[in-house]
Scaffold this motif. Structure first.
Motif, mmCIF file in Angstrom:
data_model
loop_
_atom_site.group_PDB
_atom_site.id
_atom_site.type_symbol
_atom_site.label_atom_id
_atom_site.label_comp_id
_atom_site.label_asym_id
_atom_site.label_seq_id
_atom_site.Cartn_x
_atom_site.Cartn_y
_atom_site.Cartn_z
ATOM 1 N N LEU A 136 -9.009 -7.015 14.992
ATOM 2 C CA LEU A 136 -8.167 -6.319 14.021
ATOM 3 C C LEU A 136 -6.939 -5.727 14.713
ATOM 4 O O LEU A 136 -5.802 -5.901 14.261
ATOM 5 N N ASN B 192 -0.823 -3.486 12.123
ATOM 6 C CA ASN B 192 -0.430 -2.498 11.103
ATOM 7 C C ASN B 192 -1.619 -2.092 10.215
ATOM 8 O O ASN B 192 -1.701 -0.951 9.778
ATOM 9 N N VAL B 193 -2.549 -3.015 9.989
ATOM 10 C CA VAL B 193 -3.755 -2.656 9.233
ATOM 11 C C VAL B 193 -4.601 -1.693 10.057
ATOM 12 O O VAL B 193 -5.119 -0.693 9.542
ATOM 13 N N LEU C 125 -3.456 -8.166 3.160
ATOM 14 C CA LEU C 125 -3.329 -6.715 3.262
ATOM 15 C C LEU C 125 -2.210 -6.349 4.234
ATOM 16 O O LEU C 125 -1.375 -5.473 3.954
ATOM 17 N N SER C 126 -2.195 -7.032 5.340
ATOM 18 C CA SER C 126 -1.170 -6.775 6.347
ATOM 19 C C SER C 126 0.222 -7.072 5.813
ATOM 20 O O SER C 126 1.180 -6.335 6.077
ATOM 21 N N PHE D 216 -3.930 -7.790 13.457
ATOM 22 C CA PHE D 216 -3.405 -7.033 12.316
ATOM 23 C C PHE D 216 -3.132 -5.588 12.725
ATOM 24 O O PHE D 216 -3.754 -4.657 12.207
ATOM 25 N N PHE E 25 -6.986 5.575 5.878
ATOM 26 C CA PHE E 25 -7.880 5.027 4.855
ATOM 27 C C PHE E 25 -9.253 5.694 4.880
ATOM 28 O O PHE E 25 -10.073 5.457 4.001
ATOM 29 N N LEU F 99 -7.306 -9.868 5.232
ATOM 30 C CA LEU F 99 -6.562 -8.952 6.099
ATOM 31 C C LEU F 99 -5.117 -9.409 6.262
ATOM 32 O O LEU F 99 -4.209 -8.589 6.402
ATOM 33 N N THR F 100 -4.908 -10.704 6.225
ATOM 34 C CA THR F 100 -3.536 -11.212 6.283
ATOM 35 C C THR F 100 -2.748 -10.738 5.067
ATOM 36 O O THR F 100 -1.616 -10.253 5.183
ATOM 37 N N LEU G 180 1.241 -4.250 3.456
ATOM 38 C CA LEU G 180 1.629 -3.089 4.254
ATOM 39 C C LEU G 180 3.008 -3.327 4.872
ATOM 40 O O LEU G 180 3.855 -2.432 4.894
ATOM 41 N N GLY G 181 3.213 -4.543 5.358
ATOM 42 C CA GLY G 181 4.503 -4.888 5.944
ATOM 43 C C GLY G 181 5.630 -4.779 4.939
ATOM 44 O O GLY G 181 6.764 -4.423 5.289
ATOM 45 N N THR H 273 -18.159 -13.184 7.060
ATOM 46 C CA THR H 273 -17.466 -12.983 8.319
ATOM 47 C C THR H 273 -16.664 -11.693 8.309
ATOM 48 O O THR H 273 -15.828 -11.472 7.465
ATOM 49 N N THR H 274 -16.949 -10.848 9.262
ATOM 50 C CA THR H 274 -16.175 -9.631 9.391
ATOM 51 C C THR H 274 -15.346 -9.731 10.656
ATOM 52 O O THR H 274 -15.732 -10.382 11.628
ATOM 53 N N VAL H 275 -14.210 -9.074 10.596
ATOM 54 C CA VAL H 275 -13.311 -9.097 11.742
ATOM 55 C C VAL H 275 -13.639 -7.917 12.647
ATOM 56 O O VAL H 275 -13.781 -6.791 12.182
ATOM 57 N N ASN I 205 -12.315 -7.722 4.408
ATOM 58 C CA ASN I 205 -12.279 -7.695 5.870
ATOM 59 C C ASN I 205 -12.382 -9.084 6.475
ATOM 60 O O ASN I 205 -12.716 -9.227 7.640
ATOM 61 N N PHE J 247 0.310 2.275 -0.258
ATOM 62 C CA PHE J 247 -0.495 1.081 -0.519
ATOM 63 C C PHE J 247 -1.739 1.454 -1.317
ATOM 64 O O PHE J 247 -2.113 0.781 -2.287
#
Lengths: 219, 219
Positions: free
Chosen positions: B175, B181-182, A121-122, B179, B189, A118-119, A125-126, B168-170, A113, A142
């Motif tokens: 998000l 699409n995430v 992961l994104s 992101f 999920f 996340l980049t 997914l993309g 660090t969490t987003v 996270n 995924f």
DNA sequence: AAAATGAACCTTACAGTGTAAGTTGTCAAG
DNA sequence: CTTGACAACTTACACTGTAAGGTTCATTTT
């Protein structure tokens, strides 16, 4: 020449990057469970508490290591066909796990996270979405390849993660006698077969995904 | 009602089974990392070292827990079709993982080599062989579904295994902004989608396996 | 009944852990 | 030179697994 036992290292020369580099080494040398802030400090030629000036806790340090690994991944060339891009991306992730076998259990267990993760992961997914899958199927597929990938990395690095089993182990003779099919399968469980076995399962999943795509298109 | 802190427990009443039962409870309550011999002893109303009379080390105890879980598995009815038996066996394993979410990481990471575990492994391999696959393909396909299973259990139990990420969490807003699409995939999920997602991937693998069988037979 | 045996359990101790709190050393700005 | 800031160190605490040895108690043997 100065001959102090600890490496000469003037103050102010500790950096996050140095600490991360050393942490990777200590983890691979001592194992994930054998890693400690004191051992890391000894490697760096400093005291354990000095590390806390750069990372607020061991957990933060470990997560920074994940970030380093994930951040090093590059997406496959967008000009390639969807299937090939997915194949490459999966192998890339598997590679960073195998390059850090002792750290791999943390890598695959870690719930991503951070922006870096996340980049990635994104992007993955993309990749599904670019392949023609809708949002829902992209998410579920995924997960499907992700599960497979996690399990494969864990298995392929398991020899490094922990020592031999502490409890009762079955001898080779007993194995051949009582579990002949397991003994026979052992031939395909070794490290020499990792690549072939991994691709077999991965290609099965990708075949099935392409089939789902083709079916949807021809319908 | 009696309200002593420690349960009254005359000597000679500690058994491996009791210790294992309590260990499962402590692990689920405190987490795998939070588990300790002293906490376990407190739960049992004895001293930490007393446990060592029944298990030579914590590692032995943990492996005994794996044995308990694997030993509780029963193979699906041999009268059922191959595919259905495999489906049931996979869901059975997944179930024991999900019933002990905090212990699951150890369960899936553990390299089985006790008689109990080898029996289960042999049975699963036998299931492939009974389905018509030769020794090599049985071994590789066992790995394939095994990888998938390991990853799925890890993901589905990850929420219990460790607390929220330390680093660090987003935020949700970030998000959704950075992101999208995430954020959209997050809908699929969640725990509510675990069953559907698991079956999607499992059925993909089993479909592909049946295809391989049919192709071999019709050739 | 008395004594002996041995398993079951407890006490103590040690080396190691993460990290909170306080201290020292060093270099740059004023 | 003084002052400040900050990087690194020192100390301390609560916790870990478990080795070593001591204690208690049920059972068996005399």
């Amino acid at each position: 020449m100065d001959s102090s036992i600890k490496k000469e290292r003037p103050r102010g020369r500790l950096s996050r990057e140095m600490i991360e580099d050393a942490a990777f080494e200590v983890i691979e040398r001592e194992g994930l469970a054998g890693f400690s802030m004191r051992k890391l400090a000894a490697d760096l030629g400093c005291e354990a508490m000095s590390i806390y000036h750069h990372f607020p806790s061991q957990a933060h340090l470990h997560e920074a290591l994940v970030d380093r690994l994930i951040g090093s991944l590059e997406m496959p060339d967008a000009g390639l066909p969807w299937r090939q891009r997915m194949h490459i991306a999966m192998h890339d992730f598997r590679r960073i796990g195998r390059e850090h076998p002792a750290f791999a259990p943390f890598l695959v267990t870690y719930r991503m996270n951070s922006p870096t993760c996340l980049t990635w992961l994104s992007d993955i997914l993309g990749l599904f979405e670019a392949g023609g899958f809708g949002p829902e199927l992209s998410a579920r597929l995924f997960r499907t390849v992700g599960y497979y990938l996690m399990g494969a990395i864990l298995d392929e690095t398991a020899g490094y993660a922990k020592g031999p089993s502490a409890a009762t182990t079955v001898s080779d003779e007993q194995l051949a006698r009582d579990f002949p099919n397991v003994a026979a399968a052992g031939r395909y469980f070794g490290a020499a077969e990792f690549d072939r076995t991994f691709d077999l399962g991965l290609d099965m999943l990708l075949d099935e995904m392409e089939r789902a795509l083709g079916g949807a298109n021809s319908r």
